[in-house]
Design a protein around this motif. Structure first.
Motif, PDB file in Angstrom:
ATOM      1  N   GLU A  21       5.825 -11.136  -1.288  1.00 27.82           N
ATOM      2  CA  GLU A  21       6.906 -10.295  -0.780  1.00 27.82           C
ATOM      3  C   GLU A  21       6.823  -8.886  -1.366  1.00 27.82           C
ATOM      4  N   GLU A  22       6.505  -8.789  -2.632  1.00 25.78           N
ATOM      5  CA  GLU A  22       6.460  -7.479  -3.287  1.00 25.78           C
ATOM      6  C   GLU A  22       5.219  -6.676  -2.912  1.00 25.78           C
ATOM      7  N   ARG A  39       3.601  -6.948   0.079  1.00 20.52           N
ATOM      8  CA  ARG A  39       3.520  -6.697   1.521  1.00 20.52           C
ATOM      9  C   ARG A  39       3.690  -5.217   1.870  1.00 20.52           C
ATOM     10  N   PRO A  40       4.679  -4.501   1.330  1.00 22.24           N
ATOM     11  CA  PRO A  40       4.820  -3.086   1.688  1.00 22.24           C
ATOM     12  C   PRO A  40       3.636  -2.218   1.264  1.00 22.24           C
ATOM     13  N   HIS A  41       2.810  -2.748   0.368  1.00 24.81           N
ATOM     14  CA  HIS A  41       1.649  -2.003  -0.125  1.00 24.81           C
ATOM     15  C   HIS A  41       0.344  -2.490   0.514  1.00 24.81           C
ATOM     16  N   GLY A  42       0.473  -3.336   1.524  1.00 16.85           N
ATOM     17  CA  GLY A  42      -0.717  -3.839   2.209  1.00 16.85           C
ATOM     18  C   GLY A  42      -1.449  -4.921   1.453  1.00 16.85           C
ATOM     19  N   GLY A  43      -0.765  -5.575   0.516  1.00 16.40           N
ATOM     20  CA  GLY A  43      -1.399  -6.622  -0.281  1.00 16.40           C
ATOM     21  C   GLY A  43      -0.930  -8.011   0.090  1.00 16.40           C
ATOM     22  N   THR A  44      -1.645  -9.011  -0.414  1.00 18.50           N
ATOM     23  CA  THR A  44      -1.380 -10.409  -0.108  1.00 18.50           C
ATOM     24  C   THR A  44      -1.437 -11.226  -1.388  1.00 18.50           C
ATOM     25  N   ALA A  45      -0.548 -12.212  -1.501  1.00 17.96           N
ATOM     26  CA  ALA A  45      -0.598 -13.172  -2.601  1.00 17.96           C
ATOM     27  C   ALA A  45      -0.402 -14.571  -2.040  1.00 17.96           C
TER      28      ALA A  45
END
Length: 302
Positions: A190-191, A193-199
């Motif tokens: 969730e954190e 996502r706005p930066h184009g990342g995935t966990a």
């Protein structure tokens, strides 16, 4: 040989042995530069008291086709993690992949309720499996989030479906730690996502780690000779390692964001196999065969 991760910078936290080492090596085989951390060096062992070292891991990464960098780090010490990430930023200027694989195989106290379980082992399990992961993410994600496409992988134990049951044999400390790893992956997704990342979180099946092989008196070459019931469904650490490498090379990796997936699920999707060419479906086997009290038979499960 195709190296889809050439130019990518990875940090595998907990790369001395087991899944962490194999993940680092498979990332190296795909061309990545891998900073592999742990507490055991050739000069000094951790409380695991095992012979595997981070220098060995780094050499394996380089031999596989990547660039291995060994760094001695205790991920429960914020200052050491801060300095590690500062070094990666100084030397590489970016971080594309973080794998959190600090677990504590040696901290088990089997078949005991919480009031009989060793409090020392239990709290150390929480600190290794939750606190160390959060400390590492706190520092590493500040760098990783600067580059779109960053990926965070949390190693856990058990699929979402399987972990709806209580892991009574492992105990409350283990159960809480592994559930927390999945929730941490969701929170980080969730954190990021706005930066184009995935966990996401990944669970291997019954892992043939160095410690497990030693426990049963076999090696990776003759593991099928182990007399342990149902060990025939086990998988090498490279199975989950290939899964992480496939995720890191996937331009649409965000499809997995926030989920907990198994090494088998990734193998089915990306088309890779374990070292022996099979695809062991450990968690379905455990639920349908082991827990059903059926005799050992992996037909249809690998």
């Amino acid at each position: 040989m195709e190296r889809p991760l050439r130019g990518k910078i990875a940090l595998v936290a907990g790369a001395t042995r087991g899944a962490g080492r194999a993940i680092a090596v498979e990332l190296g085989a795909a061309g990545a530069t891998v900073y592999g951390t742990g507490r055991t060096t050739r000069e000094a062992r951790s409380d695991y008291d095992r012979p595997e070292s981070i220098e060995d891991t780094a050499e394996l990464v380089t031999a596989a086709g990547g660039e291995g960098v060994a760094v001695r780090v205790d991920h429960q010490v914020p200052e050491e993690v801060r300095d590690l990430v500062a070094r990666i930023e100084r030397e590489r200027g970016r971080l594309d992949l973080l794998v959190n694989d600090m677990g504590g195989e040696h901290l088990m106290d089997w078949h005991k309720p919480v009031w009989e379980h060793s409090l020392d082992l239990g709290l150390r399990r929480l600190r290794t499996g939750i606190e160390a992961h959060l400390i590492t993410s706190h520092f590493a994600l500040a760098l990783l989030s600067r580059t779109p496409g960053g990926l965070v992988v949390e190693l856990t134990d058990g699929t979402t479906e399987y972990n709806r049951r209580y892991r009574a044999d492992c105990g409350a400390f283990f159960d809480v730690t592994k559930i927390a790893a999945s929730r941490l992956a969701f929170a980080q997704s969730e954190e990021l996502r706005p930066h184009g990342g995935t966990a996401l979180a990944i669970t291997p099946g019954w892992l043939r780690s160095e410690m497990m092989l030693d426990h049963f008196g076999v090696t990776e070459q003759n593991w099928r000779e182990a007399t342990e019931p149902h060990f025939s469904i086990s998988e090498s650490p490279h199975f989950v390692g290939r899964g992480v490498a496939a995720l890191a090379a996937d331009p649409e990796v965000s499809r997995w964001a926030g989920r907990t997936v198994s090494s088998f699920e990734l193998a089915e999707h990306y088309g890779f196999t374990d070292l022996d060419g099979s695809r062991p479906d450990s968690w379905r086997y455990i639920a349908e065969v082991v827990e059903a009290g059926a005799p050992e038979d992996t037909t249809g499960y690998r």
